[in-house]
Write a protein that holds these residues in place. Structure first.
Motif, PDB file in Angstrom:
ATOM      1  N   GLN A 173       0.952  -1.306  -0.131  1.00 42.41           N
ATOM      2  CA  GLN A 173       0.193  -0.102  -0.040  1.00 42.41           C
ATOM      3  C   GLN A 173       1.042   1.304   0.175  1.00 42.41           C
ATOM      4  OE1 GLN A 173      -3.268  -0.201   2.755  1.00 42.41           O
ATOM      5  NE2 GLN A 173      -3.547   2.130   2.650  1.00 42.41           N
ATOM      6  N   LEU A 174       0.493   1.968  -1.017  1.00 38.39           N
ATOM      7  CA  LEU A 174       1.327   3.564  -1.015  1.00 38.39           C
ATOM      8  C   LEU A 174       0.602   4.453  -0.060  1.00 38.39           C
ATOM      9  CD1 LEU A 174       1.952   3.372  -5.016  1.00 38.39           C
ATOM     10  CD2 LEU A 174       3.231   2.258  -3.130  1.00 38.39           C
ATOM     11  N   GLU A 175       1.206   5.715  -0.252  1.00 36.90           N
ATOM     12  CA  GLU A 175       0.578   6.685   0.614  1.00 36.90           C
ATOM     13  C   GLU A 175      -0.663   7.166  -0.140  1.00 36.90           C
ATOM     14  OE1 GLU A 175       3.670   9.816   0.807  1.00 36.90           O
ATOM     15  OE2 GLU A 175       5.019   8.801   2.084  1.00 36.90           O
ATOM     16  N   THR A 176      -0.800   7.058  -1.185  1.00 38.08           N
ATOM     17  CA  THR A 176      -2.057   7.392  -1.894  1.00 38.08           C
ATOM     18  C   THR A 176      -3.171   6.654  -1.620  1.00 38.08           C
ATOM     19  OG1 THR A 176      -1.371   5.908  -3.810  1.00 38.08           O
ATOM     20  CG2 THR A 176      -0.771   8.510  -3.648  1.00 38.08           C
ATOM     21  N   GLY A 177      -2.952   5.375  -0.901  1.00 34.28           N
ATOM     22  CA  GLY A 177      -3.874   4.460  -0.684  1.00 34.28           C
ATOM     23  C   GLY A 177      -4.028   3.307  -1.594  1.00 34.28           C
ATOM     24  N   ALA A 178      -3.279   3.321  -2.835  1.00 32.51           N
ATOM     25  CA  ALA A 178      -3.113   2.422  -3.764  1.00 32.51           C
ATOM     26  C   ALA A 178      -2.291   1.238  -3.354  1.00 32.51           C
ATOM     27  CB  ALA A 178      -2.572   2.934  -5.200  1.00 32.51           C
TER      28      ALA A 178
END
Length: 350
Positions: free
Chosen positions: A319-324
């Motif tokens: 999971q990335l900081e963008t939520g993806a």
């Protein structure tokens, strides 16, 4: 999952196609040893025609334009010769755009045929002819360092390579280009500007390799007689560290430099090949799987342009900081800098 790749290998078997722009005669044969200056194929440029609208350019009636002609059908012309002129002092003048022959005149227009010229295709690299394509060219195999680049101005050369800067972030400046640069291939870091390019032309360099080229400079780069290659592309960012370190390790060696992007026969990428006097190498395998220890370059995100080695390949999505949540790898950039990079932002360096 397919991951795009760029070759930046210190020792491999490289196979380079040498093809004519027009059908011609192939002089080399399968198995022939070749040197960079050896002519492997030759051809003649096909006829090219130009129409010069004399009446329009001289602002004259079509019926009267013939009176202003200085040439007639059958005349041989050189680029810059006067084709037609109207008036005395401060006359309107039309000059020949090409070398060739005046083929005819009618309806206020001249028809010109360009002069055919010979095309002699050299091997560019030392090696062995692996395959011959009748009327087209040859495939040459050599052993050495092989680096693919992102942009080139279409020119080619072979010469001694000199690294002129200390770090991949340093641009190639006029102060780096002195009389000792004559006849050599210069390696800079981030980019080159107009002043440095002008100085390089004056010093008669053999070629230039940098990380990037500014978009505004491309028209001038396309006009110079020597190859200019950008390993990263268009812009002013630093050269990839692994590529710069490889080029620096080859400082002082002879290199083949090609700025060709593509041809009518096949897709091409600009490249640098530094031949090595050894056969202890293997061909590059683009299908080899990505593994821990593989060298990669980041194409986007926080570490865009940086290179490193794969430290881990997580089996699950991250999971990335963008939520993806995306698949990717952990990349070690050195200096305790390890970061996750999605496959979509990744390129392999083979």
């Amino acid at each position: 999952m397919f991951i795009p790749y760029t070759i930046a290998n210190p020792l491999t078997i490289a196979r380079i196609s040498r093809r004519l722009p027009y059908p011609g005669n192939v002089l080399a044969r399968t198995g022939d040893p070749v040197e960079p200056a050896h002519i492997v194929a030759q051809a003649t440029t096909p006829p090219d025609f130009r129409i010069v609208d004399v009446a329009r350019e001289l602002n004259a009636p079509v019926k009267k334009a013939r009176a202003y002609l200085k040439v007639k059908p059958g005349d041989t012309i050189a680029e810059g010769d006067i084709l037609a002129s109207r008036g005395g002092l401060g006359a309107q003048t039309i000059r020949a755009p090409i070398n060739g022959t005046v083929m005819g005149y009618g309806r206020g227009r001249l028809l010109l045929e360009s002069e055919s010229r010979p095309i002699r295709l050299n091997a560019l690299i030392p090696g062995t002819v692996l395959e011959v394509w009748p009327d087209e060219g040859v495939l040459i195999e050599t052993v050495g360092a092989y680096i693919q680049a992102a942009w080139g101005n279409g020119k080619e050369a072979y010469g001694v390579m000199r690294v002129m800067v200390r770090a991949p972030r340093n641009p190639l400046l006029p102060k780096h280009i002195d009389a000792s640069a004559q006849g050599t291939v210069l390696v800079g870091g981030s980019h080159i500007d107009a002043n440095a390019l002008e100085h390089a032309v004056e010093m008669q360099v053999r070629g230039i390799i940098v990380g990037n080229v500014p978009a505004s400079l491309i028209p001038q780069l396309n006009e110079v007689s020597f190859p200019v290659i950008a390993t990263e592309g268009i812009g002013k960012g630093p050269m990839c560290r692994s590529m710069f370190d490889l080029l620096r390790s080859l400082n002082g060696r002879e290199a083949a430099v090609s700025g060709r992007l593509n041809s009518r026969w096949d897709a091409m990428r600009p490249f640098i090949i530094v031949p090595m006097p050894t056969q202890a190498s293997n061909p590059i395998d683009p299908e080899a799987p990505l593994i821990v220890g593989s060298t990669v370059r980041v194409l986007g995100g926080t570490h865009a342009g940086a290179s490193g080695t794969v430290a881990d390949i997580p089996k699950s999505l991250i999971q990335l900081e963008t939520g993806a949540r995306l698949p990717g790898v952990q990349v070690d950039f050195g200096g305790n800098d390890v970061a996750f990079v999605p496959f979509a932002n990744l390129e392999r360096l083979l």
